[in-house]
Design a protein around this motif. Structure first.
Motif, PDB file in Angstrom:
ATOM      1  N   PRO A 122       0.812  -1.229   0.000  1.00  0.00           N
ATOM      2  CA  PRO A 122       0.000   0.000   0.000  1.00  0.00           C
ATOM      3  C   PRO A 122       0.840   1.271   0.000  1.00  0.00           C
ATOM      4  O   PRO A 122       0.446   2.278  -0.589  1.00  0.00           O
ATOM      5  N   GLN A 140       1.124   5.319  -2.259  1.00  0.00           N
ATOM      6  CA  GLN A 140       0.879   6.547  -1.498  1.00  0.00           C
ATOM      7  C   GLN A 140       1.986   7.573  -1.729  1.00  0.00           C
ATOM      8  O   GLN A 140       3.138   7.224  -1.980  1.00  0.00           O
ATOM      9  N   LEU A 192      -6.216  -4.568  -2.906  1.00  0.00           N
ATOM     10  CA  LEU A 192      -5.359  -3.427  -3.210  1.00  0.00           C
ATOM     11  C   LEU A 192      -5.217  -3.229  -4.710  1.00  0.00           C
ATOM     12  O   LEU A 192      -5.363  -2.106  -5.227  1.00  0.00           O
ATOM     13  N   PRO A 209      -5.449   3.336  -0.761  1.00  0.00           N
ATOM     14  CA  PRO A 209      -4.564   3.638   0.378  1.00  0.00           C
ATOM     15  C   PRO A 209      -4.335   5.125   0.599  1.00  0.00           C
ATOM     16  O   PRO A 209      -4.309   5.593   1.745  1.00  0.00           O
ATOM     17  N   SER A 220     -11.803   0.442   5.167  1.00  0.00           N
ATOM     18  CA  SER A 220     -10.752  -0.071   4.302  1.00  0.00           C
ATOM     19  C   SER A 220     -10.920  -1.577   4.130  1.00  0.00           C
ATOM     20  O   SER A 220     -11.023  -2.307   5.127  1.00  0.00           O
TER      21      SER A 220
END
Length: 249
Positions: free
Chosen positions: A99, A103, A152, A159, A185
């Motif tokens: 994740p 980001q 994901l 994320p 999440s």
């Protein structure tokens, strides 16, 4: 996110390990908490965990993941550095790191505090060893790790959105709001993941925090804010009255 354990010299600070790159400001209460403390207690030494990310022998990660998950993950993975090659990582390490590759972040509370503590020769210690962190993460079922990676890869923007929303709640000192964001999440709700990352560690930390309650030194315990909210949180395990500390001008 900042609490006094009533009748003691111990305080709890809920932190963010990472900040969105667009919002790197440290709130005043963090600096105030650091200045108040004579000694600090953190979750674990992140640097000491790094050597455990890679397997020592055993089956390649490529053979543990579904072909499509492996192919898509490998295509985005760094080809050099401490995280390479992907095939050599433990499954939980890939799940924890993946994740962050989606980001845009800067370092959060703990790295900054640790640097300042070193600069001021302010003592600090950790609630758990690297081996204990690894043992907890090793308990996550492979099926949950695979499901987490699939979720994901289905939405690589999630994320960053979640981090930004969590930080907004954190800056407002809204523990319930922060927990509600995390609970939305997909990965947070997979069997075994929440237990390994939050519940089991809260249970293990509680007696170690209680051991500090008789200390005459002003002691600040810094843990991720999610450890202070939701079912089975650290405050519940401590079974000790806490008082929220307001902002100091």
């Amino acid at each position: 996110m900042y609490f006094q354990l009533a009748g003691t010299q111990v305080r709890l600070l809920g932190s963010m390990h990472l900040f969105p790159a667009t919002s790197p400001r440290m709130p005043a209460c963090v600096s105030q908490a650091f200045d108040w403390a004579e000694t600090l207690v953190f979750e674990s030494d992140a640097q000491s965990v790094l050597p455990f990310l890679k397997r020592e022998g055993g089956e390649s990660l490529e053979h543990l993941l579904p072909p499509d998950v492996w192919r898509r993950l490998d295509a985005t993975w760094p080809s050099t550095g401490a995280l390479a090659p992907l095939s050599g990582l433990r499954p939980w390490a890939a799940m924890m790191v993946a994740p962050t590759l989606c980001q845009r972040v800067v370092e959060g509370v703990e790295p900054r505090m640790l640097r300042e503590a070193d600069a001021q020769a302010k003592p600090y210690r950790f609630l758990e060893t690297a081996a204990e962190v690894v043992a907890s993460l090793e308990s996550i079922p492979l099926s949950a790790i695979v499901s987490g990676l699939e979720l994901l890869l289905a939405d690589l923007t999630e994320p960053q959105r979640t981090l930004e929303r969590m930080q907004a709640a954190w800056l407002q000192r809204d523990l319930q709001g922060l927990y509600d964001v995390a609970a939305e999440s997909p990965m947070f709700n997979l069997p075994g993941i929440r237990s390994a990352i939050l519940d089991a560690r809260n249970h293990a930390w509680a007696p170690r925090v209680r051991d500090a309650l008789e200390t005459p030194k002003r002691t600040l315990v810094v843990v991720g804010a999610l450890h202070l909210c939701g079912p089975g949180n650290l405050i519940e395990h401590l079974a000790h009255r806490v008082e929220q500390i307001g902002e100091v001008d």
